[in-house]
Write a protein that holds these residues in place. Structure first.
Motif, PDB file in Angstrom:
ATOM      1  N   HIS A 153       0.839  -1.201   0.000  1.00  0.00           N
ATOM      2  CA  HIS A 153       0.000   0.000   0.000  1.00  0.00           C
ATOM      3  C   HIS A 153       0.875   1.251   0.000  1.00  0.00           C
ATOM      4  O   HIS A 153       1.943   1.278   0.626  1.00  0.00           O
ATOM      5  N   ALA A 154       0.394   2.291  -0.671  1.00  0.00           N
ATOM      6  CA  ALA A 154       1.211   3.480  -0.902  1.00  0.00           C
ATOM      7  C   ALA A 154       1.640   4.182   0.384  1.00  0.00           C
ATOM      8  O   ALA A 154       2.665   4.878   0.399  1.00  0.00           O
ATOM      9  N   ASP A 155       0.883   4.017   1.471  1.00  0.00           N
ATOM     10  CA  ASP A 155       1.289   4.659   2.721  1.00  0.00           C
ATOM     11  C   ASP A 155       2.391   3.880   3.431  1.00  0.00           C
ATOM     12  O   ASP A 155       2.824   4.262   4.524  1.00  0.00           O
ATOM     13  N   HIS A 156       2.884   2.816   2.782  1.00  0.00           N
ATOM     14  CA  HIS A 156       4.035   2.066   3.272  1.00  0.00           C
ATOM     15  C   HIS A 156       5.115   1.910   2.194  1.00  0.00           C
ATOM     16  O   HIS A 156       6.290   1.763   2.528  1.00  0.00           O
ATOM     17  N   PHE A 157       4.702   1.934   0.946  1.00  0.00           N
ATOM     18  CA  PHE A 157       5.625   1.725  -0.174  1.00  0.00           C
ATOM     19  C   PHE A 157       5.095   2.501  -1.375  1.00  0.00           C
ATOM     20  O   PHE A 157       3.977   2.253  -1.841  1.00  0.00           O
ATOM     21  N   TYR A 158       5.921   3.445  -1.860  1.00  0.00           N
ATOM     22  CA  TYR A 158       5.514   4.255  -3.009  1.00  0.00           C
ATOM     23  C   TYR A 158       6.589   4.115  -4.082  1.00  0.00           C
ATOM     24  O   TYR A 158       7.728   4.563  -3.920  1.00  0.00           O
ATOM     25  N   GLU A 159       6.231   3.448  -5.153  1.00  0.00           N
ATOM     26  CA  GLU A 159       7.209   3.056  -6.166  1.00  0.00           C
ATOM     27  C   GLU A 159       8.050   4.209  -6.707  1.00  0.00           C
ATOM     28  O   GLU A 159       9.275   4.073  -6.816  1.00  0.00           O
ATOM     29  N   PRO A 160       7.465   5.362  -7.054  1.00  0.00           N
ATOM     30  CA  PRO A 160       8.300   6.463  -7.552  1.00  0.00           C
ATOM     31  C   PRO A 160       9.362   6.912  -6.548  1.00  0.00           C
ATOM     32  O   PRO A 160      10.490   7.239  -6.931  1.00  0.00           O
ATOM     33  N   TYR A 161       9.021   6.912  -5.258  1.00  0.00           N
ATOM     34  CA  TYR A 161       9.998   7.305  -4.243  1.00  0.00           C
ATOM     35  C   TYR A 161      11.108   6.263  -4.118  1.00  0.00           C
ATOM     36  O   TYR A 161      12.283   6.613  -3.935  1.00  0.00           O
ATOM     37  N   VAL A 162      10.749   4.997  -4.214  1.00  0.00           N
ATOM     38  CA  VAL A 162      11.754   3.942  -4.138  1.00  0.00           C
ATOM     39  C   VAL A 162      12.737   4.074  -5.299  1.00  0.00           C
ATOM     40  O   VAL A 162      13.958   3.985  -5.113  1.00  0.00           O
ATOM     41  N   SER A 163      12.216   4.317  -6.486  1.00  0.00           N
ATOM     42  CA  SER A 163      13.076   4.476  -7.666  1.00  0.00           C
ATOM     43  C   SER A 163      14.034   5.646  -7.495  1.00  0.00           C
ATOM     44  O   SER A 163      15.236   5.531  -7.757  1.00  0.00           O
ATOM     45  N   LYS A 164      13.511   6.773  -7.034  1.00  0.00           N
ATOM     46  CA  LYS A 164      14.347   7.964  -6.848  1.00  0.00           C
ATOM     47  C   LYS A 164      15.398   7.736  -5.767  1.00  0.00           C
ATOM     48  O   LYS A 164      16.554   8.165  -5.891  1.00  0.00           O
ATOM     49  N   TYR A 165      14.990   7.065  -4.700  1.00  0.00           N
ATOM     50  CA  TYR A 165      15.929   6.805  -3.613  1.00  0.00           C
ATOM     51  C   TYR A 165      17.095   5.943  -4.088  1.00  0.00           C
ATOM     52  O   TYR A 165      18.266   6.234  -3.805  1.00  0.00           O
ATOM     53  N   LEU A 166      16.799   4.885  -4.836  1.00  0.00           N
ATOM     54  CA  LEU A 166      17.841   3.959  -5.265  1.00  0.00           C
ATOM     55  C   LEU A 166      18.767   4.560  -6.322  1.00  0.00           C
ATOM     56  O   LEU A 166      19.870   4.058  -6.540  1.00  0.00           O
ATOM     57  N   GLN A 167      18.338   5.620  -6.967  1.00  0.00           N
ATOM     58  CA  GLN A 167      19.204   6.305  -7.924  1.00  0.00           C
ATOM     59  C   GLN A 167      20.344   7.042  -7.238  1.00  0.00           C
ATOM     60  O   GLN A 167      21.416   7.216  -7.809  1.00  0.00           O
ATOM     61  N   LYS A 168      20.118   7.474  -6.000  1.00  0.00           N
ATOM     62  CA  LYS A 168      21.084   8.319  -5.307  1.00  0.00           C
ATOM     63  C   LYS A 168      21.703   7.670  -4.072  1.00  0.00           C
ATOM     64  O   LYS A 168      22.627   8.231  -3.481  1.00  0.00           O
TER      65      LYS A 168
END
Length: 242
Positions: free
Chosen positions: A67-82
C-alpha cells in the motif's frame, strides 16, 4: 565498536533502526494517497533524494506491504538512484526494486544481515477485510540481545503468530487499530511476551482528523498493563536507545 542501538520515528509507519553502524529503514519510502496519514516531511525526503544525512544510504530497506502509505514506487526508484543499499525485503515484487538485491531468507524465514543483526518475518494478511488479499509482512529484527517486532497492518489471526510463542520480544511496533481490537490486545498481552509496546502509524497531531491519538490514549488508559508500558509515536524525531 559501539554496541548500543537507536530507533527513531520519521513519520506514519516509517522507522529507522541503527545498530553498530548498520541502518535499516522500514516503510520509509511512502506517499499517503488516502488523505488519512501524514506525508514524509519535506526536509527528510529532500535529504533522501540527495543521498545526504542520516536516513540516506541505509543498508537495508524493508517494506511490510505494497500500500502506498508504506511503499511508493516512484519514491523507491528515486531513492535507489542516489543511495547505496545492500538489500531489501518485501512480500511483493516491484520494478522499482529490481536494481536492488533481495535479502535471502532461509527455510526458517531468517536472514543474517550483519554480525549481531538478524531479520526474521511472518507473512500475515492485512487487517482490513477489504484487503485480505494483501500480504502484510511482520519483521522481527534482532540487534544484539534485543528483539524488535514490526507488525505493520497485520490482522488479528491468533494462529498466525505461533512462531513467536515463547520468544521474549523487547519492543513491538503496533498500530492503534490493532491495540484497539480485543483480539489484537489478546495477542499482545496474553499470547506474546512483549516488554514494551509502541503505537505508531498515526498522522501527526495537527493532521489527526480521525482522532487516532485520542483513541490510542483512551485505550492505553483502559487496557495497559503495569509490566508492559505503552507509548505513542507520532512526532518526527521520537526515539529510544537500547
Amino acid at each position: 565498536m559501539e554496541k548500543r542501538g537507536w530507533i527513531v520515528y520519521i513519520s506514519n509507519a516509517a522507522i529507522l533502526l541503527q545498530y553498530r553502524g548498520v541502518k535499516v529503514l522500514i516503510d520509509g519510502l511512502y506517499r499517503d494517497t488516502s488523505g488519512y496519514f501524514s506525508q514524509l516531511p519535506d526536509a527528510v525526503w529532500e535529504s533522501m533524494q540527495q543521498g545526504m544525512g542520516e536516513i540516506p544510504n541505509v543498508d537495508y530497506l524493508m517494506f511490510t506491504h505494497s500500500h502506498a502509505d508504506h511503499f511508493y514506487e516512484p519514491y523507491v526508484s528515486k531513492y535507489l538512484q542516489k543511495n547505496a543499499v545492500k538489500g531489501y525485503a518485501a512480500p511483493f515484487s516491484s520494478e522499482s526494486l529490481k536494481g536492488c538485491t533481495a535479502i535471502v531468507f532461509d527455510s526458517e524465514k531468517k536472514a543474517v544481515l550483519e554480525e549481531d543483526v538478524v531479520c526474521g518475518y511472518l507473512d500475515i494478511r492485512h487487517l482490513d477485510p477489504r484487503f485480505y488479499h494483501v500480504t502484510n509482512r511482520c519483521y522481527l529484527i534482532e540487534m544484539g540481545e534485543k528483539r524488535i517486532l514490526f507488525l505493520g497492518d497485520a490482522d488479528y489471526q491468533a494462529e498466525a503468530y505461533g512462531a513467536l510463542h515463547g520468544l521474549e520480544i523487547d519492543i513491538a511496533f503496533v498500530t492503534p487499530v490493532f491495540f484497539n481490537h480485543e483480539a489484537g490486545r489478546k495477542i499482545l498481552q496474553e499470547m506474546l511476551h512483549i516488554r514494551k509496546i509502541i503505537l505508531y502509524h498515526l498522522p501527526f497531531c495537527q493532521e489527526d482528523t480521525m482522532q487516532m491519538e485520542k483513541m490510542a490514549r483512551r485505550d492505553i488508559a483502559r487496557y495497559a498493563k503495569e509490566d508492559q508500558p505503552i507509548v505513542i509515536w507520532n512526532k518526527t524525531g521520537q526515539s529510544l536507545v537500547f
